[in-house]
Design a protein around this motif. Structure first.
Motif, PDB file in Angstrom:
ATOM      1  N   ALA A  46       0.831  -1.201   0.000  1.00 14.42           N
ATOM      2  CA  ALA A  46       0.000   0.000   0.000  1.00 14.42           C
ATOM      3  C   ALA A  46       0.864   1.249   0.000  1.00 14.42           C
ATOM      4  N   VAL A  47       0.351   2.304  -0.616  1.00 22.93           N
ATOM      5  CA  VAL A  47       1.042   3.595  -0.610  1.00 22.93           C
ATOM      6  C   VAL A  47       0.048   4.691  -0.271  1.00 22.93           C
ATOM      7  N   TRP A  48       0.550   5.688   0.443  1.00 19.38           N
ATOM      8  CA  TRP A  48      -0.223   6.906   0.669  1.00 19.38           C
ATOM      9  C   TRP A  48       0.133   7.873  -0.433  1.00 19.38           C
ATOM     10  N   LEU A  49      -0.862   8.447  -1.069  1.00 14.88           N
ATOM     11  CA  LEU A  49      -0.658   9.319  -2.216  1.00 14.88           C
ATOM     12  C   LEU A  49      -0.620  10.773  -1.765  1.00 14.88           C
ATOM     13  N   ASN A  50       0.549  11.390  -1.852  1.00 13.50           N
ATOM     14  CA  ASN A  50       0.698  12.801  -1.479  1.00 13.50           C
ATOM     15  C   ASN A  50      -0.131  13.656  -2.440  1.00 13.50           C
ATOM     16  N   PRO A  51      -1.130  14.387  -1.939  1.00 12.90           N
ATOM     17  CA  PRO A  51      -2.019  15.142  -2.827  1.00 12.90           C
ATOM     18  C   PRO A  51      -1.389  16.398  -3.431  1.00 12.90           C
ATOM     19  N   ASN A  52      -0.225  16.785  -2.924  1.00  8.22           N
ATOM     20  CA  ASN A  52       0.444  17.991  -3.426  1.00  8.22           C
ATOM     21  C   ASN A  52       1.516  17.620  -4.441  1.00  8.22           C
ATOM     22  N   VAL A  53       1.266  17.954  -5.698  1.00  4.05           N
ATOM     23  CA  VAL A  53       2.229  17.677  -6.766  1.00  4.05           C
ATOM     24  C   VAL A  53       3.077  18.927  -6.977  1.00  4.05           C
ATOM     25  N   LYS A  54       4.339  18.820  -6.631  1.00  4.82           N
ATOM     26  CA  LYS A  54       5.227  19.979  -6.738  1.00  4.82           C
ATOM     27  C   LYS A  54       5.372  20.437  -8.194  1.00  4.82           C
ATOM     28  N   GLY A  55       5.300  21.733  -8.390  1.00  3.53           N
ATOM     29  CA  GLY A  55       5.501  22.293  -9.717  1.00  3.53           C
ATOM     30  C   GLY A  55       4.269  22.309 -10.590  1.00  3.53           C
ATOM     31  N   ALA A  56       3.177  21.700 -10.141  1.00  2.21           N
ATOM     32  CA  ALA A  56       1.974  21.616 -10.961  1.00  2.21           C
ATOM     33  C   ALA A  56       1.340  22.983 -11.176  1.00  2.21           C
TER      34      ALA A  56
ATOM     35  N   ASN B 134       2.640  25.840 -11.229  1.00  2.00           N
ATOM     36  CA  ASN B 134       3.447  26.750 -12.044  1.00  2.00           C
ATOM     37  C   ASN B 134       3.524  26.332 -13.511  1.00  2.00           C
ATOM     38  N   SER B 135       2.882  25.191 -13.853  1.00  2.00           N
ATOM     39  CA  SER B 135       2.945  24.698 -15.233  1.00  2.00           C
ATOM     40  C   SER B 135       1.560  24.612 -15.859  1.00  2.00           C
ATOM     41  N   ASN B 136       0.697  23.839 -15.232  1.00  2.00           N
ATOM     42  CA  ASN B 136      -0.672  23.674 -15.721  1.00  2.00           C
ATOM     43  C   ASN B 136      -1.534  23.334 -14.512  1.00  2.00           C
ATOM     44  N   ALA B 137      -2.495  24.153 -14.213  1.00  2.00           N
ATOM     45  CA  ALA B 137      -3.308  23.996 -13.002  1.00  2.00           C
ATOM     46  C   ALA B 137      -4.039  22.662 -12.946  1.00  2.00           C
ATOM     47  N   LYS B 138      -4.262  22.048 -14.112  1.00  2.00           N
ATOM     48  CA  LYS B 138      -5.001  20.782 -14.154  1.00  2.00           C
ATOM     49  C   LYS B 138      -4.108  19.568 -13.896  1.00  2.00           C
ATOM     50  N   LEU B 139      -2.797  19.742 -13.982  1.00  2.00           N
ATOM     51  CA  LEU B 139      -1.890  18.596 -13.894  1.00  2.00           C
ATOM     52  C   LEU B 139      -2.014  17.841 -12.573  1.00  2.00           C
ATOM     53  N   GLU B 140      -2.151  18.554 -11.481  1.00  2.00           N
ATOM     54  CA  GLU B 140      -2.214  17.907 -10.173  1.00  2.00           C
ATOM     55  C   GLU B 140      -3.358  16.898 -10.109  1.00  2.00           C
ATOM     56  N   SER B 141      -4.563  17.334 -10.446  1.00  2.00           N
ATOM     57  CA  SER B 141      -5.714  16.428 -10.393  1.00  2.00           C
ATOM     58  C   SER B 141      -5.601  15.323 -11.445  1.00  2.00           C
TER      59      SER B 141
ATOM     60  N   LEU C  89      -2.832  13.881 -12.530  1.00  7.11           N
ATOM     61  CA  LEU C  89      -1.887  12.877 -12.039  1.00  7.11           C
ATOM     62  C   LEU C  89      -2.490  12.044 -10.907  1.00  7.11           C
ATOM     63  N   ILE C  90      -3.114  12.700  -9.949  1.00  8.12           N
ATOM     64  CA  ILE C  90      -3.715  11.987  -8.818  1.00  8.12           C
ATOM     65  C   ILE C  90      -4.777  11.005  -9.304  1.00  8.12           C
ATOM     66  N   ASP C  91      -5.668  11.476 -10.173  1.00  7.94           N
ATOM     67  CA  ASP C  91      -6.753  10.621 -10.675  1.00  7.94           C
ATOM     68  C   ASP C  91      -6.210   9.459 -11.507  1.00  7.94           C
ATOM     69  N   SER C  92      -5.194   9.727 -12.317  1.00  8.70           N
ATOM     70  CA  SER C  92      -4.631   8.685 -13.162  1.00  8.70           C
ATOM     71  C   SER C  92      -3.943   7.605 -12.339  1.00  8.70           C
ATOM     72  N   VAL C  93      -3.208   8.002 -11.311  1.00 13.62           N
ATOM     73  CA  VAL C  93      -2.539   7.034 -10.439  1.00 13.62           C
ATOM     74  C   VAL C  93      -3.570   6.159  -9.728  1.00 13.62           C
ATOM     75  N   LYS C  94      -4.622   6.773  -9.210  1.00 14.94           N
ATOM     76  CA  LYS C  94      -5.672   6.008  -8.529  1.00 14.94           C
ATOM     77  C   LYS C  94      -6.305   4.999  -9.479  1.00 14.94           C
ATOM     78  N   ALA C  95      -6.605   5.436 -10.697  1.00 13.24           N
ATOM     79  CA  ALA C  95      -7.261   4.558 -11.670  1.00 13.24           C
ATOM     80  C   ALA C  95      -6.368   3.377 -12.023  1.00 13.24           C
ATOM     81  N   LYS C  96      -5.074   3.636 -12.233  1.00 12.19           N
ATOM     82  CA  LYS C  96      -4.163   2.566 -12.618  1.00 12.19           C
ATOM     83  C   LYS C  96      -3.943   1.570 -11.486  1.00 12.19           C
ATOM     84  N   PHE C  97      -3.810   2.067 -10.256  1.00 15.00           N
ATOM     85  CA  PHE C  97      -3.632   1.167  -9.116  1.00 15.00           C
ATOM     86  C   PHE C  97      -4.838   0.247  -8.948  1.00 15.00           C
ATOM     87  N   THR C  98      -6.038   0.801  -9.101  1.00 13.89           N
ATOM     88  CA  THR C  98      -7.244   0.009  -8.844  1.00 13.89           C
ATOM     89  C   THR C  98      -7.624  -0.907 -10.001  1.00 13.89           C
ATOM     90  N   GLU C  99      -6.875  -0.878 -11.100  1.00 13.81           N
ATOM     91  CA  GLU C  99      -7.121  -1.844 -12.180  1.00 13.81           C
ATOM     92  C   GLU C  99      -6.870  -3.260 -11.698  1.00 13.81           C
TER      93      GLU C  99
END
Length: 312
Positions: free
Chosen positions: A57-67, A69-76, A78-88
């Motif tokens: 198991a891993v705890w997913l840090n909700p704060n994506v550094k640099g997100a 300052n690049s694209n406001a949507k990147l944080e969500s 990345l978080i959503d994509s990681v969750k989806a892939k893990f739960t496959e």
């Protein structure tokens, strides 16, 4: 765990050997082995108050550094994509609470660049994924992807967020494939069958594996290597769709029978059997690990009053 790591390493070598032939082919679901299998022992957690076994198991840090300052949507994204892939597969599960003794996953945007010039758009993305337990950062890797699109009709070009979403999916897949089996597809090739069984391949190509198996099991003629090999493929195909371990036992028995009848000297049969063995092992391992991980999910649910859907 040591046996698991050795299997993954051995399998990486086995996969270099592939069969050849010219028979009818079908595509069936399968699994790929994690590339960083040696790191799995670092993710294992033992807590006798939660489970008798070890969970991943891993705890997913909700704060994506640099997100931001690049694209406001990147944080969500990345978080959503990681969750989806893990739960496959749930081979590695997400701990929504985490603790100081657990494993944390942190992400950082290492590089992001988007350009829109004339009839061309492009996006480059690099993300650093870090797995750590306390102060031990035992896996730190950068994954990157680049998207380039062009069109004479600018209205048909994807938006920045569409390109970003596609790039995010790719880098997350790269990361997950390092520490978890991933669902994929593989080809299986049939050998020739008697005239009475010509409909078997037609059924299989339409994904009517049950119908094809029924035709095969009713056959009263000579049952040679080809017969048992093709029947093994059909059982494997039906089992892989539903991830049915019981049906995989039937596939295994027929593969073994084909090997006894000369398949040991047939490149196609040996290659298919090796890939089957890998899938059988990975699916069995994933099912067992998911069961162990369920103990953690049940524990967290009892603490938060949530359900398994919260992990997805």
């Amino acid at each position: 765990m040591r046996e698991t790591i050795l299997f993954f390493i051995t399998w990486s070598i086995v996969m270099l050997f592939s069969g050849c032939g010219s028979g009818a082919k079908i595509v069936i679901p399968s699994y790929t082995a994690p590339k960083e299998a040696a790191k799995l022992s670092k993710i294992e957690t033992k807590d006798e108050f939660i489970s008798d076994g070890t969970y991943l198991a891993v705890w997913l840090n909700p704060n994506v550094k640099g997100a931001k300052n690049s694209n406001a949507k990147l944080e969500s994204m990345l978080i959503d994509s990681v969750k989806a892939k893990f739960t496959e597969t749930n081979f590695v599960t997400i701990d929504p609470l985490g603790d100081e003794k657990g494993v944390a996953l942190s992400m950082k945007i290492s590089h992001y660049e988007y350009t829109n010039v004339g009839n061309k758009v492009s996006l480059a993305l690099e993300v650093t994924f870090t797995l750590s337990r306390s102060s031990d950062e035992f896996l730190v890797k950068i994954y990157s992807d680049r998207k380039d699109r062009q069109s004479s009709d600018k209205s048909r070009l994807p938006s920045e967020n569409e390109l970003a979403s596609s790039a995010v999916s790719k880098v997350v897949k790269y990361f997950i494939s390092d520490i978890s089996p991933l669902k994929t597809n593989q080809l299986r090739e049939f050998k020739s069958l008697p005239q009475e069984l010509t409909h078997v391949v037609s059924y299989a190509k339409r994904k009517n594996y049950r119908g094809a198996i029924k035709l095969m099991t009713k056959y009263k003629g000579e049952k040679d290597m080809n017969y048992y090999y093709d029947l093994a493929i059909l059982y494997e195909a039906e089992a892989s769709v539903n991830e049915d371990l019981k049906l995989l036992k039937y596939a295994e028995k027929n593969y073994e029978k084909a090997m006894e009848l000369g398949g040991i000297d047939d490149e196609l049969v040996v290659s298919a059997k090796a890939r089957f063995d890998n899938f059988y092992f990975l699916l069995s391992k994933t099912k067992l690990q998911d069961k162990a991980n369920q103990a953690l999910r049940n524990d967290r649910n009892s603490m938060t009053g949530s359900s398994d859907s919260e992990y997805k």
